[in-house]
Design an enzyme around this catalytic site. Structure first.
Site, PDB file in Angstrom:
ATOM      1  CE1 TYR A   6      -3.580  -2.599   0.524  1.00 18.18           C
ATOM      2  CE2 TYR A   6      -2.654  -3.021   2.698  1.00 18.18           C
ATOM      3  CZ  TYR A   6      -3.536  -3.351   1.686  1.00 18.18           C
ATOM      4  OH  TYR A   6      -4.373  -4.419   1.847  1.00 18.18           O
ATOM      5  CE1 TYR A 133      -8.823  -4.764   1.446  1.00 21.34           C
ATOM      6  CE2 TYR A 133      -9.055  -6.281   3.286  1.00 21.34           C
ATOM      7  CZ  TYR A 133      -8.314  -5.782   2.231  1.00 21.34           C
ATOM      8  OH  TYR A 133      -7.071  -6.309   1.974  1.00 21.34           O
ATOM      9  CG  ASP A 223     -14.332 -11.304   5.729  1.00 22.93           C
ATOM     10  OD1 ASP A 223     -13.629 -11.754   6.657  1.00 22.93           O
ATOM     11  OD2 ASP A 223     -13.881 -10.646   4.775  1.00 22.93           O
ATOM     12  CE  LYS A 250      -6.523  -8.156   8.887  1.00 17.94           C
ATOM     13  NZ  LYS A 250      -7.566  -8.026   7.864  1.00 17.94           N
TER      14      LYS A 250
HETATM   15  C1  LIG Z   1      -7.593  -8.414   6.391  1.00 20.33           C
HETATM   16  C2  LIG Z   1      -8.903  -8.875   5.900  1.00 20.33           C
HETATM   17  C3  LIG Z   1      -8.998  -9.837   4.879  1.00 20.33           C
HETATM   18  C4  LIG Z   1      -7.799 -10.370   4.148  1.00 20.33           C
HETATM   19  O1  LIG Z   1      -6.972 -11.120   4.947  1.00 20.33           O
HETATM   20  P1  LIG Z   1      -5.444 -11.382   4.472  1.00 20.33           P
HETATM   21  O2  LIG Z   1      -4.926 -12.344   5.484  1.00 20.33           O
HETATM   22  O3  LIG Z   1      -4.767 -10.057   4.503  1.00 20.33           O
HETATM   23  O4  LIG Z   1      -5.514 -11.945   3.104  1.00 20.33           O
HETATM   24  C5  LIG Z   1     -10.255 -10.262   4.518  1.00 20.33           C
HETATM   25  N1  LIG Z   1     -11.359  -9.798   5.113  1.00 20.33           N
HETATM   26  C6  LIG Z   1     -11.303  -8.883   6.091  1.00 20.33           C
HETATM   27  C7  LIG Z   1     -12.569  -8.409   6.729  1.00 20.33           C
HETATM   28  C8  LIG Z   1     -10.077  -8.376   6.511  1.00 20.33           C
HETATM   29  O5  LIG Z   1     -10.027  -7.446   7.464  1.00 20.33           O
END
Ligand SMILES: *Cc1c(COP(=O)(O)O)cnc(C)c1O
Length: 399
Positions: A6, A133, A223, A250
């Site tokens: 980024y 996102y 998600d 994460k």
């Molecule tokens: C960070 C994130 C992702 C992507 O995860 P990566 O491990 O960086 O590929 C997907 N969805 C959400 C909501 C996120 O915050």
């Protein structure tokens, strides 16, 4: 030469070089700072946690990795059992992958194939949120809605199979009315939209989404890569409204190694369970179910339960509300708080320029983006450390 994320490399200032880390603290050769964003929201137990370090070390002494195709092992078995019992409802079927983006891809692939396996080739559309996102891979960019991350898709034009709705019930109802016959799934970051600007919305929206998904036989995907494991003040938002598929990443490993899980319910799993080999899920990341990652994730969940992390998160929220109470500035549009997340949104991004260095001088690591100055601290933070983080944020406006 490292190509950093980024970043316009031409203008990038030197990143801080970390030589050690312990608890909430990051050490550079000549300073130390509190990591106020938990290394992209993942390091919930802090750095160098002896239990987590030991989990990795002892597994590495046996084996670090074996493929999951045709092989299995205790760390992945223990983690999948733990997740199945820990997650609400019948979210029991764990598909592992190496990153959140890939885990979201897997969820979307599951949802599409769930209908294809039933011979339904018409349900090709996905409903997602404005400002969503879901990652940086191609399909996740498409279901995402943030120009700042995904502007290159302009070159392709909009994908007609993705419909974005704002987090408002009337708009949601309208979208279902118009597209329900074509929808295979709805995907959301529940309650808290992270990278799209720490936007918070009400649970009533998700309850309505669940009703509409049930009525029209559409799969609901949460998600929870960012929201899972306590960040919103709920263990999972799925504890409040049950999705058909949940995606975790994460904080899953406590931020020790990249790993993610796509966990499906009974209904989704049984859409694939068949005598026909053609109905299998054709996916298999090389490092899925990595033994080091599974070992540390299992221990991370144990710590979360054993040391009553939900209470720690409630405390973080209470201290944050107390410290932010009554704080305003003409340059601030809104201050938002939820669980272990606080965000100051400003009208003009230029207002935040220079904050990172300002924070560094106050022993805080921060990384504001666009209009957002935020903190998502490790849950093990002490009250005076949290106050230090929040004081730096406020001092930027009162200096
Ligand atoms: C960070 C994130 C992702 C992507 O995860 P990566 O491990 O960086 O590929 C997907 N969805 C959400 C909501 C996120 O915050």
């Amino acid at each position: 030469m490292i190509w950093y994320p980024y970043q316009q490399m031409k203008h990038m200032k030197d990143p801080y070089k970390i030589v050690d880390a312990n608890g909430v603290w990051l050490y550079t050769p000549d300073n130390r700072m509190i990591d106020s964003i938990s290394s992209w929201w993942s390091v919930i137990h802090g750095y160098k946690h002896p239990v987590l370090t030991d989990a990795i070390r002892s597994q590495a002494e046996r084996f670090s990795h074996v493929m999951l195709g045709g092989l299995t092992h205790e760390p992945v078995q223990k983690l999948s059992e733990k997740l199945a019992s820990w997650l609400p409802g019948d979210l029991d079927y764990c598909f592992f992958s190496d990153s959140g983006s890939v885990a979201v891809e897997v969820a979307l692939k599951m949802a599409l194939q769930y209908y294809v396996n039933r011979g339904d080739m018409t349900r090709t559309k996905i409903l997602s949120l404005t400002h969503a996102y879901h990652g940086d891979t191609f399909k996740t960019m498409e279901v995402g809605d943030d120009e700042d991350y995904h502007f290159i898709l302009e070159a392709y034009g909009e994908n007609p199979n993705v419909i974005h709705v704002p987090t408002e019930i009337p708009a949601l109802e309208k979208a279902f009315e118009q597209f329900h016959e074509k929808l295979n799934c709805m995907i959301v970051e529940p309650l808290l939209q992270g990278a799209g600007g720490m936007r918070m919305y009400d649970i009533s929206f998700l309850k309505r989404a669940r009703e509409l998904c049930d009525r029209y036989d559409v799969l609901l995907i949460f998600d929870e890569v960012a929201t899972g494991m306590g960040r919103t003040g709920n263990r999972f938002v799925a504890d409040l409204v049950l999705p058909d598929i949940i995606v975790l990443g994460k904080a899953l490993t406590g931020g020790y190694i990249g790993h993610a899980a796509t966990v499906a319910n009974h209904k989704v799993y049984h859409g694939f369970y068949d005598d026909d080999p053609g109905k299998a899920l054709m996916h298999g990341p090389t490092f899925m179910g990595n033994a080091l990652a599974c070992s540390v994730a299992f221990k991370s969940i144990e710590l979360f339960e054993e040391y009553n992390y939900m209470e720690k998160i409630r405390r973080i929220e209470a201290v944050t509300r107390r410290e932010m109470n009554g704080f305003t500035d003409p340059r601030i549009k809104e201050i938002r708080m939820m669980g272990g997340c606080v965000c100051i949104e400003v009208y003009d991004p230029a207002v935040l320029k220079g904050y990172q260095q300002f924070a560094y001088e106050r022993h805080v690591f921060s990384r504001p983006f666009l209009h957002y100055l935020y903190a998502m601290v490790p849950y093990i933070i002490q009250e005076e450390e949290l106050v230090q983080v929040l004081t730096a944020m406020k001092a930027w406006f009162t200096r």
